[in-house]
Design a protein around this motif. Structure first.
Motif, PDB file in Angstrom:
ATOM      1  N   PRO A 693     -18.616 -25.467  11.894  1.00 15.15           N
ATOM      2  CA  PRO A 693     -17.353 -24.928  11.344  1.00 15.15           C
ATOM      3  C   PRO A 693     -17.391 -23.412  11.243  1.00 15.15           C
ATOM      4  N   THR A 694     -16.180 -22.850  11.202  1.00 13.94           N
ATOM      5  CA  THR A 694     -16.040 -21.408  10.979  1.00 13.94           C
ATOM      6  C   THR A 694     -15.442 -21.108   9.618  1.00 13.94           C
ATOM      7  N   GLY A 695     -14.851 -22.128   8.963  1.00 15.87           N
ATOM      8  CA  GLY A 695     -14.284 -21.934   7.643  1.00 15.87           C
ATOM      9  C   GLY A 695     -14.660 -23.089   6.737  1.00 15.87           C
ATOM     10  N   LEU A 696     -15.044 -22.794   5.502  1.00 15.41           N
ATOM     11  CA  LEU A 696     -15.443 -23.798   4.530  1.00 15.41           C
ATOM     12  C   LEU A 696     -14.897 -23.409   3.164  1.00 15.41           C
ATOM     13  N   LEU A 697     -14.796 -24.414   2.296  1.00 14.75           N
ATOM     14  CA  LEU A 697     -14.541 -24.124   0.894  1.00 14.75           C
ATOM     15  C   LEU A 697     -15.865 -23.782   0.213  1.00 14.75           C
ATOM     16  N   CYS A 698     -15.796 -23.044  -0.859  1.00 11.90           N
ATOM     17  CA  CYS A 698     -17.016 -22.722  -1.592  1.00 11.90           C
ATOM     18  C   CYS A 698     -17.646 -24.029  -2.088  1.00 11.90           C
ATOM     19  N   GLY A 699     -18.890 -24.273  -1.709  1.00 11.51           N
ATOM     20  CA  GLY A 699     -19.588 -25.481  -2.104  1.00 11.51           C
ATOM     21  C   GLY A 699     -19.318 -26.680  -1.233  1.00 11.51           C
ATOM     22  N   GLU A 700     -18.489 -26.561  -0.209  1.00  2.79           N
ATOM     23  CA  GLU A 700     -18.164 -27.707   0.638  1.00  2.79           C
ATOM     24  C   GLU A 700     -19.361 -28.109   1.495  1.00  2.79           C
ATOM     25  N   ILE A 701     -19.536 -29.434   1.647  1.00  2.00           N
ATOM     26  CA  ILE A 701     -20.607 -29.980   2.474  1.00  2.00           C
ATOM     27  C   ILE A 701     -19.987 -30.459   3.776  1.00  2.00           C
ATOM     28  N   ARG A 702     -20.545 -29.996   4.904  1.00  4.64           N
ATOM     29  CA  ARG A 702     -20.055 -30.401   6.223  1.00  4.64           C
ATOM     30  C   ARG A 702     -21.249 -30.780   7.082  1.00  4.64           C
ATOM     31  N   LYS A 703     -21.058 -31.818   7.854  1.00  5.32           N
ATOM     32  CA  LYS A 703     -22.130 -32.291   8.721  1.00  5.32           C
ATOM     33  C   LYS A 703     -21.872 -31.841  10.154  1.00  5.32           C
ATOM     34  N   PRO A 831     -52.661 -15.507  25.809  1.00  2.00           N
ATOM     35  CA  PRO A 831     -53.301 -14.360  25.143  1.00  2.00           C
ATOM     36  C   PRO A 831     -52.329 -13.230  24.830  1.00  2.00           C
ATOM     37  N   LYS A 832     -51.293 -13.077  25.654  1.00  2.00           N
ATOM     38  CA  LYS A 832     -50.370 -11.955  25.460  1.00  2.00           C
ATOM     39  C   LYS A 832     -49.274 -12.286  24.456  1.00  2.00           C
ATOM     40  N   ILE A 833     -48.600 -13.412  24.660  1.00  2.00           N
ATOM     41  CA  ILE A 833     -47.477 -13.803  23.814  1.00  2.00           C
ATOM     42  C   ILE A 833     -47.884 -15.049  23.040  1.00  2.00           C
ATOM     43  N   ARG A 834     -47.953 -14.926  21.718  1.00  2.00           N
ATOM     44  CA  ARG A 834     -48.356 -16.059  20.881  1.00  2.00           C
ATOM     45  C   ARG A 834     -47.170 -16.975  20.572  1.00  2.00           C
ATOM     46  N   HIS A 835     -45.996 -16.425  20.418  1.00  2.00           N
ATOM     47  CA  HIS A 835     -44.830 -17.217  20.049  1.00  2.00           C
ATOM     48  C   HIS A 835     -43.590 -16.563  20.646  1.00  2.00           C
ATOM     49  N   ARG A 836     -42.490 -17.286  20.555  1.00  2.00           N
ATOM     50  CA  ARG A 836     -41.200 -16.764  20.983  1.00  2.00           C
ATOM     51  C   ARG A 836     -40.173 -17.088  19.896  1.00  2.00           C
ATOM     52  N   ILE A 837     -39.098 -16.354  19.912  1.00  2.00           N
ATOM     53  CA  ILE A 837     -38.057 -16.552  18.902  1.00  2.00           C
ATOM     54  C   ILE A 837     -36.703 -16.620  19.587  1.00  2.00           C
ATOM     55  N   LEU A 838     -35.758 -17.200  18.858  1.00  2.00           N
ATOM     56  CA  LEU A 838     -34.364 -17.270  19.286  1.00  2.00           C
ATOM     57  C   LEU A 838     -33.499 -16.967  18.068  1.00  2.00           C
ATOM     58  N   ARG A 839     -32.571 -16.049  18.224  1.00  2.00           N
ATOM     59  CA  ARG A 839     -31.734 -15.619  17.106  1.00  2.00           C
ATOM     60  C   ARG A 839     -30.334 -16.222  17.218  1.00  2.00           C
ATOM     61  N   HIS A 840     -29.769 -16.451  16.050  1.00  2.00           N
ATOM     62  CA  HIS A 840     -28.373 -16.902  16.003  1.00  2.00           C
ATOM     63  C   HIS A 840     -27.742 -16.357  14.729  1.00  2.00           C
ATOM     64  N   THR A 841     -26.553 -15.842  14.861  1.00  2.00           N
ATOM     65  CA  THR A 841     -25.789 -15.327  13.727  1.00  2.00           C
ATOM     66  C   THR A 841     -24.515 -16.132  13.599  1.00  2.00           C
ATOM     67  N   ALA A 842     -24.362 -16.778  12.450  1.00  2.00           N
ATOM     68  CA  ALA A 842     -23.175 -17.587  12.188  1.00  2.00           C
ATOM     69  C   ALA A 842     -22.244 -16.830  11.245  1.00  2.00           C
ATOM     70  N   ILE A 843     -20.970 -16.850  11.569  1.00  2.00           N
ATOM     71  CA  ILE A 843     -19.949 -16.205  10.740  1.00  2.00           C
ATOM     72  C   ILE A 843     -19.150 -17.309  10.059  1.00  2.00           C
ATOM     73  N   ILE A 844     -19.214 -17.337   8.729  1.00  2.00           N
ATOM     74  CA  ILE A 844     -18.540 -18.367   7.947  1.00  2.00           C
ATOM     75  C   ILE A 844     -17.571 -17.678   6.983  1.00  2.00           C
ATOM     76  N   CYS A 845     -16.336 -18.172   6.982  1.00  2.00           N
ATOM     77  CA  CYS A 845     -15.320 -17.669   6.039  1.00  2.00           C
ATOM     78  C   CYS A 845     -15.104 -18.741   4.973  1.00  2.00           C
ATOM     79  N   THR A 846     -15.329 -18.391   3.728  1.00  2.00           N
ATOM     80  CA  THR A 846     -15.216 -19.354   2.641  1.00  2.00           C
ATOM     81  C   THR A 846     -13.999 -19.048   1.778  1.00  2.00           C
ATOM     82  N   SER A 847     -13.373 -20.141   1.280  1.00  2.00           N
ATOM     83  CA  SER A 847     -12.209 -20.039   0.382  1.00  2.00           C
ATOM     84  C   SER A 847     -12.599 -20.567  -0.991  1.00  2.00           C
ATOM     85  N   ARG A 848     -11.837 -20.167  -2.001  1.00  2.00           N
ATOM     86  CA  ARG A 848     -12.138 -20.573  -3.367  1.00  2.00           C
ATOM     87  C   ARG A 848     -11.905 -22.070  -3.553  1.00  2.00           C
TER      88      ARG A 848
END
Length: 1206
Positions: A693-703, A831-848
């Motif tokens: 989701p991109t929008g949720l209520l404050c405290g809302e649970i979404r699966k 020996p050179k690279i021990r691990h790798r990472i993947l980034r993600h930024t989520a934008i959530i708009c919450t309502s009262r």
């Protein structure tokens, strides 16, 4: 010696200008190409001869032949001087051969020293015995003849003129005199005799007598209107006056001006006029009159002779630069004019020299238009003289400067440059690629990205944002990602960050740390973003644009095998190179090109620069885009006017400023963003979010669901996710059921685990328990680092797995940016690279949604054994703050749960008949619950991480609060508290410190109780009704202190005056507050609410009263009960008269930890009425502490009893 010089002075001066003119003419003709140019020079030479009036006739008794001049340059030294055609070439060659044959002959080799002495003696005797006496004799004879002949005729002529005119005859001006070129004097004429006498006096350096004779001759010539003779006399008179020793008279500059004007305007003899100008200019310069000399030289310039004008302008320029205060700009301007006239006269070499000297003045002064003109002319002249390198350099300066020319002019400059450059490149086609000046490359803005491009969103499937070149650099965000990576690495390495750890950098720019060699993975592309800028107003077309690189394969390092590729055409097995066929940059546009390399082998890669074909297109069309540009231009524009070249990418590192030496000098560190090391294969993870989701209520649970895909050829393991907001999401605990795995199978199902209950369970708490360890939370753990429950903990190559993810809207309304960092490793450690990472930024708009407030207070009731140890009342206020922003109609409170290690909710106190608690917009509901301590047996079996969950439901479905996701989000909210290690307080120590005592007292007012409010919201969206679920948490820590489900805004403190003081005693121990001390002992009075007594039978009424004392602390407490206290408060005085306690009036007790003790008291009343029994004073202190902690324990509410008479 002086005599010999004087003899030849006049001859040399008369022939000097002829010699210079001939010399410049010869030099100019030697640089022409082709028969057409030679013909034009030939014509110009003839025009010059006719205009100047110079031919082969004898003038003034002297031969005027160019090629017979004794000081003329040897024509054979310049074989290109072919102005007279093939015959002259043959004569010049024969002369050259003759001179070449005479090179070995040495004249005077047979003369002896005696011969030398005799010749010297002969010359001396000839001079003193022959020449000088002869000159003296001639001067004497001429003087006598003039006196005898001229005296009589002059006297008669003067008398006649005076007789007829009666006054002095006025001299005529030069403009009134007519040219008498046909007038020739006979040799015996007195005028010529005077001139001859003046010449002889001049030769023997008798300048005073010479001046007088020249002056006399000048008058005679003017009277006879013999202007050519008069001009010569004026010229020599001025020279004689200048050479007089001691300067008895000033230099008559007007004589020279008159002579020059006579030669030019009347006699039409420009050669003599130019000779006179040069002589006068030298005389003026010797007197430091450079300004007058320059004006004189410039005055003689005209359009009839470009060569003469160029010579005079050049000399005038030198006068300006030699002034006492040099006029540099005038010097440069007149050198430009001289170069222009030299160019018109065909003197290319002299023109180039003049322009180069003028360029030294204009360069770097900001006069861009003047610089462009000079550079353009230098380029053309150099190209004509076949100085191609100088021509390229001049045209290059035109293009690299910030030009202010029009678009058409810039286009002409660019075409000239490309044409010249093409000719230069054709001379050495197999040589190294040259450096191109256009377009500009901002090397410091070069960015390097390692990895594949981000996949676009596919319906409900959204790929992780990760890192891309489209993202702008943010220092704060970069620091957050660095901290997240350090945190997960620390957890993986058991709390220690390895010494060789460096944050992973997928995108390198000018802000990143480029001091180390970056690491790239084989078979993964490397994208280099190059920033181009077109400074011109015309578009530039770059074709076949690619990167230039150097690669050292690791396998062949011993053989020192080095390969340099400019374009990958036949050997792409090492490094594949992407080629952009066409890249157009419009006028004054900044544009970036993203070029890719595909490494197929491990080793060291060095990116050197870019290579391309530089060209231009016709017209002013503007096309935007990278790659092929269909329909706008084709190869015919670029192929005809394009050159192949390169530009290096040289990036300067940051300035070093660490040591003292670096601070005092200018040193720069390395920048190795273009020198990656290609390592072995590593796993590559891609993450997709489904139904996110991109929008949720404050405290809302979404699966939602998350799909993990391994797109590499290596298996990955150790997948973890870390975030600064762990309370936002969860993958479920160890007890969570991972089915259904398909998102489509659970579209209309609840996100919670629910159980249908019967009506008898309403109002009563349903008890369950769960351990925080099962949900990844425990004492000393890192709640931000969450392991991803992969099947078998390994994701094979090409495999994918979908996992459920529960999301909870943040408690604050607004836009939230939540960062996820996925961490994974390779099964085979590299020996050179021990691990790798993947980034993600989520934008959530919450309502009262809802605001929850809760307080807890002690209950005075001790009804049954369940209340042993104290009961509490929990008051919960729920307010609907939603104003139908998201289409929410109303909220339903479906369940209130508690979670604690020591407390649990027992029942709801004020539950009305309407069991469904509904809250419309801006409505508020109030709930009251009774909380009791957990049973000792239950608490003893539980570990320190075990929590008891009690659910009070308001419907027919129970949400299992101890299961995922309810318990997950509850434990996430407690993560900040659980991270702190809990201190175990010893109870049976002999002596405790003051701080421990304070802590024990403070714990009496502390409570460990957490409230979870679960709700449902009914939303109307697109004429459909949806049910949203959510939960809010309230953490109760202190009795009587209000707690909130949402973060409180802290008001800034008020400004206070700064105070300076000296602390008298810094060892004052902390003292608990009055509220904390009053909670040490809990008191409760048990008595009948009303008591009937027959006062007429017995005057004293005795009522039994039980005083219960409860120790709320875990330490022994000394208690003093004083019954002698009299109430003096106004509220108590309003009640009937006081009563009396009978029996013992003071008790001293010691209560063990959490012990309850009862005292049997008797109250004596003498009248009927209402009485307050809450008068006993209770003092308490810790058994092993001093009385500083002693305080009175008072009842918060009055204990009223009614005494009735029967």
């Amino acid at each position: 010696m002086e005599l010999r010089v004087a003899i030849y002075l006049k001859l040399i001066l008369e022939r000097l200008i002829e010699h210079q003119m001939n010399r410049y003419q010869i030099l100019g003709e030697s640089y022409e190409d082709g028969p057409c140019t030679m013909t034009s020079n030939k014509n110009s030479d003839n025009n010059l001869l006719s205009l100047d009036g110079l031919d082969n006739e004898v003038k003034d008794g002297l031969p005027n032949n160019f090629r017979a001049h004794p000081l003329q340059l040897d024509q054979s030294s310049d074989p290109s001087n072919s102005i007279d055609g093939p015959d002259h070439v043959r004569s010049a060659s024969s002369l050259h051969e003759t001179k070449k044959g005479n090179i070995g002959i040495i004249h005077g080799a047979c003369l002896t020293l005696t011969d030398h002495d005799r010749i010297r003696q002969f010359i001396q005797e000839f001079t003193f015995r022959g020449l000088l006496p002869h000159i003296e004799k001639t001067i004497r004879q001429l003087n006598d003849q003039l006196i005898s002949r001229k005296g009589l005729s002059r006297s008669l002529f003067s008398a006649t003129k005076k007789w007829f005119s009666g006054s002095k005859v006025p001299e005529k001006s030069i403009n009134e005199l007519k040219n008498t070129s046909g007038l020739l004097y006979p040799p015996e004429a007195p005028e010529l005799q005077i001139r001859k006498m003046a010449d002889l006096c001049f030769l023997v350096q008798h300048y005073d007598l010479a001046y007088s004779c020249y002056h006399t001759a000048k008058k005679d010539f003017l009277n006879d209107q013999a202007m050519l003779y008069a001009a010569g006399a004026l010229e020599m008179a001025a020279v004689s006056a200048f050479l007089q020793p001691g300067a008895p008279r000033p230099y008559p500059a007007h004589y020279m001006d008159t002579a020059i004007q006579t030669y030019r305007d009347i006699c039409k003899n420009m050669v003599l006029a130019e000779r006179c100008v040069l002589l006068s200019a030298e005389l003026l310069k010797s007197q430091s009159k450079y300004s007058e000399a320059a004006a004189l030289l410039i005055r003689l310039t005209s359009e009839d002779s470009d060569l003469r004008s160029a010579l005079l302008l050049e000399q005038a320029a030198h006068c300006f630069i030699n002034m006492k205060s040099p006029m540099v700009r005038k010097y440069a301007f007149h050198m430009i004019l001289a170069g222009h006239r030299f160019s018109k006269a065909g003197q290319k070499k002299h023109a180039l020299r003049c322009y180069c000297q003028a360029m030294q003045v204009y360069k770097g002064k900001g006069w861009s238009l003047a610089e462009d003109h000079i550079n353009f002319t230098i380029g053309r002249q150099s190209y004509t003289l076949r100085q191609l390198d100088n021509a390229v350099s001049a045209f290059r300066h035109i293009l690299i400067n910030e030009s202010k020319q029009s678009a058409a002019q810039q286009g002409a400059f660019l075409r000239e440059y490309l044409y010249v450059y093409k000719n230069v490149s054709q001379l050495s086609p197999d040589g190294p690629l040259p450096q191109l000046p256009l377009p500009y490359i901002n090397s410091s803005a070069t960015r390097v990205f390692f990895g594949h491009d981000r996949r676009p969103a596919d319906g409900e499937k959204q790929a992780a944002t990760h890192v891309s070149l489209d993202q702008e650099y943010d220092s704060e965000s970069s620091q957050q990602w660095r901290e997240l990576e350090e945190q997960v690495v620390s957890v993986v390495n058991k709390g220690v960050i390895p010494s060789n750890f460096h944050p992973t950098q997928y995108c390198l720019n000018s802000y990143s740390d480029n001091s180390r060699f970056p690491l790239a993975v084989v078979e993964e592309p490397i994208t280099v973003e190059v920033a181009f800028r077109n400074p011109l107003k015309v578009p530039l077309l770059l074709t076949d644009l690619s990167l230039l690189w150097k690669f050292h394969p690791k396998d062949f390092s011993e053989k020192d095998n080095e390969e340099v590729k400019q374009l990958v055409t036949s050997e792409p097995e090492m490094i594949g190179t992407e080629v952009i066929s066409e890249f157009l940059i419009n006028g004054e546009e900044s544009k970036v090109a993203r070029l890719k390399l595909f490494p197929h082998h491990i080793g060291e890669l060095h990116i050197l620069g870019v290579v391309y074909n530089l060209g231009t297109i016709q017209g002013s069309m503007t096309v935007d885009g990278i790659g092929a540009l269909p329909g706008c231009h084709t190869g015919k524009y670029s192929l005809s006017m394009s050159v192949r070249g390169k530009q290096d990418l040289e990036i300067q590192g940051p300035r070093l400023n660490n040591t003292k030496e670096e601070k005092t000098s200018v040193k720069y560190g390395p920048d190795r963003r273009l020198d990656p090391i290609i390592t072995e294969e590593m796993p590559l993870l891609e993450v997709f979010f489904i139904h996110f989701p991109t929008g949720l209520l404050c405290g809302e649970i979404r699966k939602a669901y998350v799909e993990f895909v391994n797109v590499s050829k290596c298996p990955l393991t150790g997948l973890k996710v870390v975030s600064k907001r762990p309370e936002f999401f969860t993958f479920g605990g160890n007890t969570a059921v991972l089915t259904p795995l398909s998102p489509s199978a659970s579209e209309n199902c609840s996100a919670y685990k629910t159980v249908v209950t019967d009506a008898t369970s309403v109002c009563t708490a349903l008890i369950s328990s769960a351990s925080s360890v099962d949900f990844g939370i425990g004492t000393g753990s890192q709640p931000e680092v969450i392991p991803v429950p992969l099947p078998d903990t390994v994701l094979l190559p090409g495999a994918s797995v979908q996992l459920p993810m529960w999301l909870r809207g943040p408690d604050e309304e607004g836009v939230h940016e939540i960062n996820f960092l996925f961490y994974y490793e390779s099964v085979k450690r590299q020996p050179k690279i021990r691990h790798r990472i993947l980034r993600h930024t989520a934008i959530i708009c919450t309502s009262r949604s809802l605001n929850v407030r809760a307080t807890v207070c002690r209950s005075n009731s001790l009804e049954n054994e369940e209340g042993r140890g104290g009961n509490m009342l929990v008051f919960v206020d729920v307010e609907n703050t939603n104003t139908s922003e998201a289409g929410v109609k109303e909220f339903h409170i479906v369940q209130v749960s508690s979670s604690s290690k020591h407390w649990k909710l027992q029942k709801s106190v004020n539950l009305s008949e309407n069991k469904d608690a509904k809250l419309a917009s801006r409505e508020k509901g109030k709930f009251c619950f009774k909380a009791i301590r957990c049973e000792k047996k239950e608490a003893a079996t539980q570990s320190s991480e075990k929590y008891t969950f009690a659910d009070i439901i308001f419907g027919n479905e129970q949400i299992i609060s101890s299961a995922s996701p309810c318990a997950d989000f509850f434990y996430r909210s407690l993560s900040s508290e659980l991270k702190k290690p809990q201190a175990h307080l010893p109870v049976h120590t002999e002596k405790q410190s003051t701080e421990d005592a304070v802590r024990l007292i403070q714990k009496c007012s502390e409570v460990d109780l957490n409230i979870v409010i679960l709700w449902k919201a009914y939303v109307v969206e697109d004429s459909k009704q949806l049910i949203l679920e959510g939960q809010h948490h309230v953490i109760l820590r202190t009795i009587g202190k209000e707690a909130f489900s949402y973060p409180q805004k802290q008001e800034p403190p008020e400004m206070e005056l700064l105070k300076f003081f000296r602390p008298e005693n810094t060892t004052v121990s902390s003292r608990p507050s009055v509220e904390q001390l009053s909670s040490l002992i809990k008191t409760s009075l048990h008595y009948p609410e009303s008591f009937n007594h027959p006062f007429h039978q017995k005057s004293l009424c005795l009522v039994p009263v039980t005083l219960l004392l409860s120790n709320c602390s875990k330490a022994d407490v000394d208690v003093i009960v004083d019954l002698r206290h009299k109430t003096t408060s106004p509220e108590a005085l309003e009640i009937h008269a006081s009563f009396t306690w009978l029996g013992q009036t003071q008790y001293k007790l010691q209560l063990k930890s959490q012990e309850i003790h009862s005292l049997q008291l008797k109250a004596c009343f003498v009248h009927t009425g209402v009485y307050n029994l809450g008068t006993p004073r209770v003092f308490a202190k810790l058994s092993d502490q001093v009385t500083v902690f002693e305080t009175s324990q008072q009842n918060s509410m009055p204990a009223l009893i009614i005494i009735n008479n029967v």
